[in-house]
Design a protein around this motif. Sequence first.
Motif, PDB file in Angstrom:
ATOM      1  N   ARG A 133      45.409  23.721  61.839  1.00 39.91           N
ATOM      2  CA  ARG A 133      46.514  23.892  60.879  1.00 39.91           C
ATOM      3  C   ARG A 133      46.297  23.055  59.629  1.00 39.91           C
ATOM      4  NH1 ARG A 133      52.078  24.368  64.533  1.00 39.91           N
ATOM      5  NH2 ARG A 133      51.375  26.170  65.784  1.00 39.91           N
ATOM      6  N   VAL A 134      45.041  23.019  59.200  1.00 37.50           N
ATOM      7  CA  VAL A 134      44.675  22.317  57.973  1.00 37.50           C
ATOM      8  C   VAL A 134      44.239  23.354  56.952  1.00 37.50           C
ATOM      9  CG1 VAL A 134      43.083  20.698  56.890  1.00 37.50           C
ATOM     10  CG2 VAL A 134      43.998  20.220  59.177  1.00 37.50           C
ATOM     11  N   SER A 135      44.826  23.327  55.780  1.00 35.68           N
ATOM     12  CA  SER A 135      44.510  24.295  54.734  1.00 35.68           C
ATOM     13  C   SER A 135      43.626  23.645  53.676  1.00 35.68           C
ATOM     14  CB  SER A 135      45.798  24.813  54.078  1.00 35.68           C
ATOM     15  OG  SER A 135      45.500  25.667  53.001  1.00 35.68           O
ATOM     16  N   VAL A 136      42.536  24.348  53.327  1.00 36.13           N
ATOM     17  CA  VAL A 136      41.660  23.882  52.249  1.00 36.13           C
ATOM     18  C   VAL A 136      41.820  24.859  51.086  1.00 36.13           C
ATOM     19  CG1 VAL A 136      39.304  23.336  51.560  1.00 36.13           C
ATOM     20  CG2 VAL A 136      40.021  22.949  53.922  1.00 36.13           C
ATOM     21  N   PRO A 137      42.547  24.475  50.040  1.00 35.87           N
ATOM     22  CA  PRO A 137      42.830  25.404  48.942  1.00 35.87           C
ATOM     23  C   PRO A 137      41.576  25.782  48.164  1.00 35.87           C
ATOM     24  CG  PRO A 137      43.515  23.178  48.361  1.00 35.87           C
ATOM     25  CD  PRO A 137      43.122  23.133  49.810  1.00 35.87           C
ATOM     26  N   VAL A 138      41.602  26.985  47.603  1.00 39.20           N
ATOM     27  CA  VAL A 138      40.507  27.466  46.770  1.00 39.20           C
ATOM     28  C   VAL A 138      40.587  26.786  45.406  1.00 39.20           C
ATOM     29  CG1 VAL A 138      39.462  29.483  45.678  1.00 39.20           C
ATOM     30  CG2 VAL A 138      40.506  29.693  47.947  1.00 39.20           C
ATOM     31  N   THR A 139      39.499  26.186  44.967  1.00 38.16           N
ATOM     32  CA  THR A 139      39.486  25.485  43.682  1.00 38.16           C
ATOM     33  C   THR A 139      39.225  26.458  42.536  1.00 38.16           C
ATOM     34  OG1 THR A 139      37.111  25.022  43.798  1.00 38.16           O
ATOM     35  CG2 THR A 139      38.592  23.433  44.840  1.00 38.16           C
ATOM     36  N   LYS A 140      39.533  26.023  41.325  1.00 37.89           N
ATOM     37  CA  LYS A 140      39.274  26.867  40.153  1.00 37.89           C
ATOM     38  C   LYS A 140      37.781  27.102  39.966  1.00 37.89           C
ATOM     39  CE  LYS A 140      43.410  25.771  37.443  1.00 37.89           C
ATOM     40  NZ  LYS A 140      43.930  25.243  36.147  1.00 37.89           N
ATOM     41  N   LEU A 141      36.983  26.069  40.268  1.00 39.91           N
ATOM     42  CA  LEU A 141      35.539  26.221  40.133  1.00 39.91           C
ATOM     43  C   LEU A 141      35.011  27.266  41.122  1.00 39.91           C
ATOM     44  CD1 LEU A 141      32.987  25.278  38.728  1.00 39.91           C
ATOM     45  CD2 LEU A 141      32.755  23.482  40.468  1.00 39.91           C
ATOM     46  N   ALA A 142      35.603  27.301  42.317  1.00 43.14           N
ATOM     47  CA  ALA A 142      35.192  28.302  43.308  1.00 43.14           C
ATOM     48  C   ALA A 142      35.519  29.706  42.815  1.00 43.14           C
ATOM     49  CB  ALA A 142      35.875  28.029  44.643  1.00 43.14           C
ATOM     50  N   LYS A 143      36.642  29.847  42.113  1.00 41.19           N
ATOM     51  CA  LYS A 143      36.995  31.155  41.562  1.00 41.19           C
ATOM     52  C   LYS A 143      36.011  31.560  40.467  1.00 41.19           C
ATOM     53  CE  LYS A 143      41.938  30.756  42.599  1.00 41.19           C
ATOM     54  NZ  LYS A 143      43.306  30.693  42.032  1.00 41.19           N
ATOM     55  N   TRP A 144      35.603  30.593  39.645  1.00 36.41           N
ATOM     56  CA  TRP A 144      34.606  30.886  38.616  1.00 36.41           C
ATOM     57  C   TRP A 144      33.271  31.232  39.258  1.00 36.41           C
ATOM     58  CZ3 TRP A 144      35.354  32.215  33.857  1.00 36.41           C
ATOM     59  CH2 TRP A 144      36.479  31.762  33.173  1.00 36.41           C
ATOM     60  N   LYS A 145      32.977  30.594  40.388  1.00 36.86           N
ATOM     61  CA  LYS A 145      31.746  30.898  41.125  1.00 36.86           C
ATOM     62  C   LYS A 145      31.745  32.352  41.573  1.00 36.86           C
ATOM     63  CE  LYS A 145      31.888  30.733  45.213  1.00 36.86           C
ATOM     64  NZ  LYS A 145      32.187  31.726  46.286  1.00 36.86           N
ATOM     65  N   THR A 146      32.874  32.796  42.095  1.00 36.68           N
ATOM     66  CA  THR A 146      32.989  34.183  42.531  1.00 36.68           C
ATOM     67  C   THR A 146      32.823  35.136  41.357  1.00 36.68           C
ATOM     68  OG1 THR A 146      34.473  33.554  44.341  1.00 36.68           O
ATOM     69  CG2 THR A 146      34.481  35.858  43.668  1.00 36.68           C
ATOM     70  N   THR A 147      33.429  34.789  40.229  1.00 38.56           N
ATOM     71  CA  THR A 147      33.310  35.619  39.033  1.00 38.56           C
ATOM     72  C   THR A 147      31.853  35.720  38.577  1.00 38.56           C
ATOM     73  OG1 THR A 147      35.530  34.995  38.305  1.00 38.56           O
ATOM     74  CG2 THR A 147      34.046  35.914  36.643  1.00 38.56           C
ATOM     75  N   ALA A 148      31.154  34.579  38.583  1.00 36.73           N
ATOM     76  CA  ALA A 148      29.746  34.575  38.178  1.00 36.73           C
ATOM     77  C   ALA A 148      28.902  35.424  39.114  1.00 36.73           C
ATOM     78  CB  ALA A 148      29.214  33.140  38.153  1.00 36.73           C
ATOM     79  N   GLN A 149      29.192  35.362  40.399  1.00 34.43           N
ATOM     80  CA  GLN A 149      28.469  36.180  41.372  1.00 34.43           C
ATOM     81  C   GLN A 149      28.682  37.667  41.102  1.00 34.43           C
ATOM     82  OE1 GLN A 149      29.535  35.162  45.364  1.00 34.43           O
ATOM     83  NE2 GLN A 149      28.637  33.122  45.270  1.00 34.43           N
ATOM     84  N   LEU A 150      29.927  38.050  40.876  1.00 30.72           N
ATOM     85  CA  LEU A 150      30.244  39.461  40.647  1.00 30.72           C
ATOM     86  C   LEU A 150      29.589  39.976  39.371  1.00 30.72           C
ATOM     87  CD1 LEU A 150      34.022  39.500  41.703  1.00 30.72           C
ATOM     88  CD2 LEU A 150      32.051  40.295  43.028  1.00 30.72           C
ATOM     89  N   VAL A 151      29.621  39.161  38.311  1.00 37.64           N
ATOM     90  CA  VAL A 151      28.998  39.571  37.050  1.00 37.64           C
ATOM     91  C   VAL A 151      27.485  39.708  37.235  1.00 37.64           C
ATOM     92  CG1 VAL A 151      28.528  38.903  34.663  1.00 37.64           C
ATOM     93  CG2 VAL A 151      30.818  38.580  35.617  1.00 37.64           C
ATOM     94  N   ALA A 152      26.871  38.745  37.931  1.00 37.44           N
ATOM     95  CA  ALA A 152      25.426  38.792  38.181  1.00 37.44           C
ATOM     96  C   ALA A 152      25.053  40.044  38.963  1.00 37.44           C
ATOM     97  CB  ALA A 152      24.994  37.543  38.948  1.00 37.44           C
TER      98      ALA A 152
END
Length: 205
Positions: A133-152
């Motif tokens: 029951r421990v939550s690790v929130p998604v960081t803004k940098l992780a979201k940018w990482k996903t965006t970079a992956q999708l664009v690539a």
Amino acid sequence: MNIATTRGLAKGSLSLPNILTFARIAAIPIVVGCIYAQAILDWPLWLRWVALAVFIAAAVTDFLDGYYARMWDQQSALGRMLDPIADKLLVASCLLMLAADGIIHGWTLWAAIVILCREILVSGLREYLAGLRVSVPVTKLAKWKTTAQLVAIGFLLAGEAGDRVIPHTTEIGLLLLWISAIVTIYTGWDYFRAGIHHLIKEDEG
């Protein structure tokens, strides 16, 4: 039908955000099939544009499902589970198909391996911490990482067809893939460190 029932249905499996997530999963065999037919079976080059168009549409749903879920208060346990799974399935399937195609080759294979290993590591860590029951929130940098992956991946899906329209399309995609891999290492370590911190606190408690 009362308000509580209506809200329950809205947050169920047939809510628009979840439908968008299901659509992203359904797009995977279309994208992979188009690239396989063009690259492996030597079908017409325009299939790469079809793959790219479907991939872009799937990538857009990644933004829209979360946006609508928050705006309409339709966040659900099913959506929280499926959304990251859909993202990882889309990225992993495309990377594997691009490797089979030969666009991702040589040293660039290591960038793809890093991305895939990070996704598996973080998924396993999240699943374990969820049991605590421990939550690790998604960081803004992780979201940018996903965006970079999708664009690539978008550039790489265009591949040879893209090179005929915009020179060096493939090279741009490979460069972006390396950039996203580097960011992936950092964000993966960030999640791992946060997870280890919670585990140490759990043991001390």
